[in-house]
Design an enzyme around this catalytic site. Structure first.
Site, PDB file in Angstrom:
ATOM      1  N   ASP A 198     -52.807  39.199  -3.463  1.00 16.93           N
ATOM      2  CA  ASP A 198     -51.018  38.612  -3.744  1.00 16.93           C
ATOM      3  C   ASP A 198     -50.017  39.363  -3.534  1.00 16.93           C
ATOM      4  O   ASP A 198     -48.864  39.282  -3.839  1.00 16.93           O
ATOM      5  CB  ASP A 198     -51.237  37.983  -4.984  1.00 16.93           C
ATOM      6  CG  ASP A 198     -50.082  37.008  -5.475  1.00 16.93           C
ATOM      7  OD1 ASP A 198     -49.576  36.464  -4.375  1.00 16.93           O
ATOM      8  OD2 ASP A 198     -49.523  37.018  -6.384  1.00 16.93           O
ATOM      9  N   SER A 222     -44.397  32.502  -5.307  1.00 12.51           N
ATOM     10  CA  SER A 222     -45.688  31.823  -4.508  1.00 12.51           C
ATOM     11  C   SER A 222     -45.992  30.352  -5.028  1.00 12.51           C
ATOM     12  O   SER A 222     -45.813  30.044  -6.266  1.00 12.51           O
ATOM     13  CB  SER A 222     -46.838  32.768  -4.861  1.00 12.51           C
ATOM     14  OG  SER A 222     -46.542  34.142  -4.660  1.00 12.51           O
ATOM     15  N   GLN A 272     -51.264  31.730   2.105  1.00 13.22           N
ATOM     16  CA  GLN A 272     -50.314  31.574   1.147  1.00 13.22           C
ATOM     17  C   GLN A 272     -49.163  31.028   1.568  1.00 13.22           C
ATOM     18  O   GLN A 272     -48.698  31.321   2.774  1.00 13.22           O
ATOM     19  CB  GLN A 272     -50.117  32.979   0.088  1.00 13.22           C
ATOM     20  CG  GLN A 272     -49.360  32.481  -1.097  1.00 13.22           C
ATOM     21  CD  GLN A 272     -48.980  33.752  -1.858  1.00 13.22           C
ATOM     22  OE1 GLN A 272     -47.833  34.401  -1.669  1.00 13.22           O
ATOM     23  NE2 GLN A 272     -49.833  34.266  -2.691  1.00 13.22           N
TER      24      GLN A 272
END
Length: 289
Positions: A198, A222, A272
């Protein structure tokens, strides 16, 4: 990182398994998303037999977490089969969910084997500047956001912390590893890989439009995160994270990535979607490539 991934079991029981954890201190006070998804994987793994390891996860970031407060993880044992198990993990702060994940776990099985090869011609990590050399001019508190990380990162072609000087393009590569050896537990390496996944995945979206993290008024959050573990690897050795963004529209951007070991083994794939908002008047690159 190791401390926050070492969750505490609880005697409290409902229909779910309960674990508790803490957060790394963050300069801006918000829980790092990669931390809570890695902790959720650890919590789910604690409910499984040995040698049944995570191979995929799909999670949603529901609310920003407060890094000064503890986190409770509730694991629902959805299904256990002969070789696969499914778990749902929800992370709570003060009774409110901040992250929700479903993950699948599998025993090691033989089967078909192929992979997309690692890109050629990427500079070695030792030939690239370390992160400290890229942070001159940043406010000390902002520097802490980067220097307190447990990861060493080396961007190709260069980071976009302060400026995005390279040609606007929706792709980049990042060498990454944790800063010291963390032992041989393969489940810990899988969880730590989720933690690292991430850190930079959003940047191919920003790079496509000539945006740096320091762009005044830029807002990025996110929304969801998906990951597939293909092969075992070590996060305390250099890995190449190849990233690209196929689309951005309507305040959202999608990025995908592949993580390779240094010798070219495809370890994992990642996707993502983020919310990204740019203030009026900020000039974007004319044509993403």
């Amino acid at each position: 990182m190791l401390a926050v991934l070492d969750l505490t079991g609880s005697d409290a029981r409902t229909t779910e398994d309960i674990f508790t954890g803490v957060s790394q201190r963050m300069p801006l006070g918000r829980v790092y998303g990669g931390q809570v998804l890695a902790q959720s994987i650890v919590a789910a793994s604690r409910t499984l037999p040995e040698n049944r390891s995570v191979h995929s996860m799909h999670g949603y970031f529901l609310r920003p977490g407060d890094a000064s407060k503890g986190i409770t993880f509730a694991v629902d044992r959805i299904h256990d089969g002969r070789s696969f198990s499914t778990r749902r993990t929800q992370a709570f702060q003060e009774g409110v969910p901040i992250f929700s994940m479903i993950a699948s776990f599998q025993d090691e099985d033989p089967g078909l084997d192929h992979q997309e090869p690692m890109p050629e011609g990427v500079p070695a990590p030792e030939d690239l500047p370390d992160i400290e050399a890229q942070l001159e001019g940043l406010h000390p508190m902002t520097k802490r956001l980067f220097l307190d990380r447990p990861a060493d990162l080396r961007h190709v072609p260069s980071p976009i912390y302060l400026t995005a000087d390279e040609e606007a393009t929706p792709r980049q590569a990042v060498w990454m590893k944790v800063r010291r050896p963390i032992g041989d537990d393969p489940d810990l390496h899988r969880a730590a890989l989720a933690y690292l996944s991430d850190l930079t995945i959003q940047e191919s979206i920003l790079r496509a439009h000539g945006l740096a993290w320091a762009t005044p008024g830029l807002k990025v959050a996110s929304l969801d995160h998906a990951m597939w573990w293909h092969r075992a690897g070590r996060v305390d050795e250099w890995m190449l994270y190849v990233q690209e963004s196929p689309s951005a529209r309507g305040g959202r951007g999608l990025s995908s990535g592949r993580i390779y070991s240094r010798d070219g083994v495809l370890l994992a794939s990642v996707a993502q979607e983020i919310m990204v908002r740019v203030p009026d008047g900020v000039r974007l690159a004319d044509q993403p490539r």
